[in-house]
Design an enzyme around this catalytic site. Structure first.
Site, PDB file in Angstrom:
ATOM      1  N   THR A  35       4.309  11.155  -8.014  1.00 32.90           N
ATOM      2  CA  THR A  35       3.918   9.783  -7.720  1.00 32.90           C
ATOM      3  C   THR A  35       2.427   9.571  -7.924  1.00 32.90           C
ATOM      4  O   THR A  35       1.619  10.055  -7.140  1.00 32.90           O
ATOM      5  CB  THR A  35       4.237   9.436  -6.244  1.00 32.90           C
ATOM      6  OG1 THR A  35       5.552   9.869  -5.982  1.00 32.90           O
ATOM      7  CG2 THR A  35       4.116   7.960  -5.983  1.00 32.90           C
ATOM      8  N   HIS A  41       0.668   6.959  -7.441  1.00 32.54           N
ATOM      9  CA  HIS A  41      -0.014   6.148  -6.431  1.00 32.54           C
ATOM     10  C   HIS A  41       0.095   6.747  -5.024  1.00 32.54           C
ATOM     11  O   HIS A  41      -0.123   6.078  -4.024  1.00 32.54           O
ATOM     12  CB  HIS A  41       0.457   4.691  -6.484  1.00 32.54           C
ATOM     13  CG  HIS A  41       1.891   4.485  -6.103  1.00 32.54           C
ATOM     14  ND1 HIS A  41       2.925   5.211  -6.629  1.00 32.54           N
ATOM     15  CD2 HIS A  41       2.455   3.599  -5.240  1.00 32.54           C
ATOM     16  CE1 HIS A  41       4.057   4.786  -6.106  1.00 32.54           C
ATOM     17  NE2 HIS A  41       3.797   3.822  -5.258  1.00 32.54           N
TER      18      HIS A  41
HETATM   19  N1  INI Z   1       6.351   5.039   0.503  1.00 35.73           N
HETATM   20  C1  INI Z   1       6.443   6.103   1.325  1.00 35.73           C
HETATM   21  O1  INI Z   1       6.563   5.931   2.546  1.00 35.73           O
HETATM   22  N2  INI Z   1       6.432   7.363   0.822  1.00 35.73           N
HETATM   23  C2  INI Z   1       6.285   7.618  -0.515  1.00 35.73           C
HETATM   24  O2  INI Z   1       6.293   8.815  -0.921  1.00 35.73           O
HETATM   25  C3  INI Z   1       6.159   6.504  -1.407  1.00 35.73           C
HETATM   26  N3  INI Z   1       6.011   6.724  -2.831  1.00 35.73           N
HETATM   27  O3  INI Z   1       6.059   7.865  -3.269  1.00 35.73           O
HETATM   28  O4  INI Z   1       5.864   5.764  -3.581  1.00 35.73           O
HETATM   29  C4  INI Z   1       6.202   5.196  -0.858  1.00 35.73           C
HETATM   30  N4  INI Z   1       6.112   4.090  -1.639  1.00 35.73           N
HETATM   31  C5  INI Z   1       6.505   2.772  -1.206  1.00 35.73           C
HETATM   32  C6  INI Z   1       5.386   2.014  -0.532  1.00 35.73           C
HETATM   33  O5  INI Z   1       5.129   2.562   0.754  1.00 35.73           O
HETATM   34  C7  INI Z   1       5.741   0.526  -0.350  1.00 35.73           C
HETATM   35  O6  INI Z   1       6.899   0.415   0.444  1.00 35.73           O
HETATM   36  C8  INI Z   1       5.975  -0.221  -1.654  1.00 35.73           C
HETATM   37  O7  INI Z   1       4.897   0.012  -2.549  1.00 35.73           O
HETATM   38  C9  INI Z   1       6.104  -1.749  -1.404  1.00 35.73           C
HETATM   39  O8  INI Z   1       4.905  -2.272  -0.827  1.00 35.73           O
END
Ligand code: INI
Length: 159
Positions: free
Chosen positions: A90, A92
């Site tokens: 990931t 981001h």
């Molecule tokens: N959210 C997480 O809690 N853990 C992760 O590993 C993750 N990754 O890998 O992307 C993640 N992404 C979602 C993010 O928290 C938001 O819900 C999304 O971007 C919408 O705002």
């Protein structure tokens, strides 16, 4: 004076838990460890009890805004956030972790309500699972930290 939190004041605390659904294999285990620890310290963890409420958010990025609404409601002495951010591939990862941690810290300071940072940040799913029940369950530790902070804050002199 010496100020210290106790673990025996739990029946007076109202607690909100905010959990991220993202990686819910991990966060569900954190939640069960957390609730188990709270229950064994005398908290009525039934969500009908009025002592403990649970709110689900899509991912860790959304933890701060919901923690803020709950912490500023005057309904809770402590808020626990639970999430799992796994680096994997990931790109981001750092953005999500940074926003979640900064957001949670500022909610805590702005509201004066302790908000426990229960977000696992790991390189792999294996490491996350090891911290969510395969080896230890950090959900248990987050619950203890919540009890300690809830008690400590109420023992400090009011401004
Ligand atoms: N959210 C997480 O809690 N853990 C992760 O590993 C993750 N990754 O890998 O992307 C993640 N992404 C979602 C993010 O928290 C938001 O819900 C999304 O971007 C919408 O705002």
């Amino acid at each position: 004076a010496t100020f210290e939190g106790r673990f025996t004041d739990s029946t007076n605390l109202r607690i909100a838990v905010v959990v991220a659904r993202f990686n819910d294999l991990v966060t569900g285990k954190l939640l069960s460890g957390c609730l188990d620890c709270l229950a064994r310290h005398g908290v009525d963890t039934s969500t009908e009890s009025g002592q403990l409420d649970v709110a689900w958010v899509p991912g860790s990025f959304e933890l701060p805004i919901v923690a803020q609404k709950l912490a500023s409601s005057s309904n809770y002495q402590v808020v626990i956030t639970l999430g799992a951010v796994i680096r994997g591939d990931t790109p981001h990862f750092d953005v999500v972790v940074s926003e979640a941690s900064k957001g949670i810290a500022s909610v805590s300071r702005e509201t004066g309500v302790p908000v426990i940072f229960g977000v696992l940040t790991t390189d792999t799913l294996q490491q996350a699972l090891e911290r969510a029940g395969i080896k230890s369950n950090l959900g248990w530790s987050y619950a203890l930290q919540a009890l300690e902070m809830g008690s400590l804050m109420s023992s400090l002199p009011s401004p």
